[in-house]
Design a protein around this motif. Structure first.
Motif, short mmCIF file in Angstrom:
data_model
loop_
_atom_site.label_atom_id
_atom_site.label_comp_id
_atom_site.label_asym_id
_atom_site.label_seq_id
_atom_site.Cartn_x
_atom_site.Cartn_y
_atom_site.Cartn_z
N ILE A 1 0.84 -1.19 0.00
CA ILE A 1 0.00 0.00 0.00
C ILE A 1 0.88 1.24 0.00
N ASP A 2 0.72 2.06 -1.01
CA ASP A 2 1.39 3.35 -1.06
C ASP A 2 0.45 4.35 -0.38
N PRO A 3 0.86 4.95 0.75
CA PRO A 3 -0.05 5.86 1.45
C PRO A 3 -0.45 7.07 0.62
N TYR A 4 0.28 7.35 -0.47
CA TYR A 4 -0.03 8.52 -1.29
C TYR A 4 -0.44 8.13 -2.71
N GLU A 5 -0.89 6.88 -2.88
CA GLU A 5 -1.29 6.46 -4.22
C GLU A 5 -2.49 7.27 -4.70
N GLU A 6 -2.58 7.43 -6.01
CA GLU A 6 -3.63 8.25 -6.60
C GLU A 6 -5.01 7.73 -6.21
N GLY A 7 -5.85 8.65 -5.74
CA GLY A 7 -7.20 8.28 -5.37
C GLY A 7 -7.37 7.78 -3.95
#
Length: 313
Positions: free
Chosen positions: A106-112
Motif C-alpha cells: 500500500i502506497d499511502p499517497y497512491e492516486e485516489g
C-alpha cells in the motif's frame, strides 16, 4: 513513529445543534461557570468505518445490548507463552502458517487514496495504544480543559519524556494544544477501567466555554509544579513541562499544516498509594487496570499477560 490525529476531533459524537453557538461566538469563561451541554448535544451512538466488526449504519445500541455484561472483578491472569519450549532460531510459533500468507503493498499517497484511509489503517493496526488523558489550563487561568489522546507514548526515563500528537497546526490550535503551547505545561493522566466512560466523554467536540471536566464528571486534584489539575480518579498522573513542539506538513496537500508533535518532560509523578510498591518503583498492573485504544470505537482491557525473560548473548 508519531501520530498526529486528535481523537477528540474524530470521535463519533452528535453534531452541535444549530442553536448552540460555535467556538467563534463564545468567550471562554471560568471553568466553574462553564455550561453543561444540553441533552440534544449528548453523545449518540453512530458507527464509523474504522472497525472490521461493524458496517456503516448498523444500530450500535442493539449490538451493545446483545453483548455480555462487563466483568468488573476480572483480574489479571498470567498464562504460559504460546510455545514454552521455544529455543533460539525457532522463529514464529505457528508452525510456519504465517509464511503461507501473502501481503499487499500500500502506497499511502497512491492516486485516489484519501488520507482518511491511512488513518483508519493505522489506528486499527497499531494497537493497542496507550491513552494520555491530558489536562491543561488556559494562560489566563480561567479555563480548564481535559481531552484524551491515543497518539501518545513514553520515550525516555532520564529525563522522563513523553510524546503527544495533535491534529492541525499551532496557528489554529484547539484547546489542549493551545493551552499547552501558551503555558508550557500540562498533566498526563492514565486511564483505568473504573473511569473509562468518563474519559471517553471528555473527547466530546465541545465549543469554547464548555467544561469537559463537568461533562465527564471527573474530579480535579491539585498539582505540585504545574497549574493544571490532575484527574483525581487516575491511578497514575504525570505533571509535565513542554520541551518543544514540531509542526508537520501534509504530503497530500503541500503547504497545509496537519500535525504537531509535542515533547513533554515529566516533572512529578502521582501514584495511588495502593498501586505502588514500597520503593515507589513498580505499579501493580492488577490495580492499575489500564485501558488502551484500539481501532474504531474499541477500547482494550489488560486481563491476560505472559512473561518472557529478556535473552542474554
Amino acid at each position: 513513529m508519531s501520530w498526529f490525529f486528535n481523537p477528540k476531533s474524530l470521535r463519533t459524537l452528535s453534531r452541535i445543534p444549530a442553536q448552540i453557538p460555535t467556538s467563534r461566538h463564545l468567550i471562554r469563561g471560568s471553568q466553574n461557570s462553564s455550561p453543561i451541554l444540553p441533552q440534544s448535544y449528548r453523545q449518540k451512538s453512530t458507527m464509523i468505518k474504522t472497525s472490521a466488526h461493524f458496517k456503516v449504519g448498523e444500530n450500535f445500541d442493539e449490538i451493545q445490548a446483545s453483548r455480555p455484561n462487563f466483568q468488573r472483578d476480572a483480574g489479571v491472569t498470567y498464562s504460559k507463552p504460546p510455545k514454552p519450549d521455544w529455543k533460539e532460531g525457532d522463529g514464529a510459533n505457528d508452525g510456519g502458517e504465517s509464511l503461507k500468507k501473502q501481503h499487499i503493498e500500500i502506497d499511502p499517497y497512491e492516486e485516489g487514496r484519501p488520507v482518511s484511509s491511512n488513518y483508519k489503517l493505522l489506528i486499527s493496526g497499531i494497537v493497542p495504544r496507550p491513552i494520555a488523558l491530558i489536562s491543561t489550563k488556559s494562560k489566563d487561568g480561567k479555563t480548564a480543559n481535559l481531552a484524551p489522546f491515543s497518539y501518545a507514548q513514553v520515550i525516555n526515563h532520564d529525563p522522563p519524556l513523553f510524546t503527544v500528537g495533535f491534529v492541525g497546526s499551532l496557528e489554529k490550535a484547539k484547546d489542549s494544544l493551545k493551552n499547552l503551547a501558551e503555558t508550557q505545561e500540562c498533566v498526563i493522566n492514565i486511564i483505568s477501567e473504573h473511569f473509562v466512560e468518563a474519559a471517553n466523554a471528555a473527547a466530546v467536540n465541545a465549543p469554547y466555554g464548555v467544561s469537559e471536566w463537568e461533562i465527564s464528571g471527573l474530579h480535579q486534584a491539585p498539582s505540585s509544579v504545574v497549574q493544571a489539575a490532575r484527574v483525581k480518579e487516575s491511578i497514575l498522573s504525570i505533571e509535565g513541562k513542554l520541551v518543544e513542539t514540531k509542526e508537520f506538513e501534509s504530503k497530500a496537500t503541500p503547504g497545509k499544516k496537519t500535525g504537531v508533535l509535542a515533547i513533554i518532560e515529566g516533572v512529578r509523578f502521582w501514584v495511588r498509594e495502593d498501586a505502588v510498591d514500597e520503593e515507589k518503583s513498580v505499579i501493580d498492573l492488577k490495580v492499575l487496570k489500564p485501558i488502551s485504544r484500539l481501532g474504531g470505537l474499541a477500547y482494550g482491557r489488560t486481563t491476560d499477560a505472559i512473561e518472557l525473560p529478556r535473552p542474554k548473548f
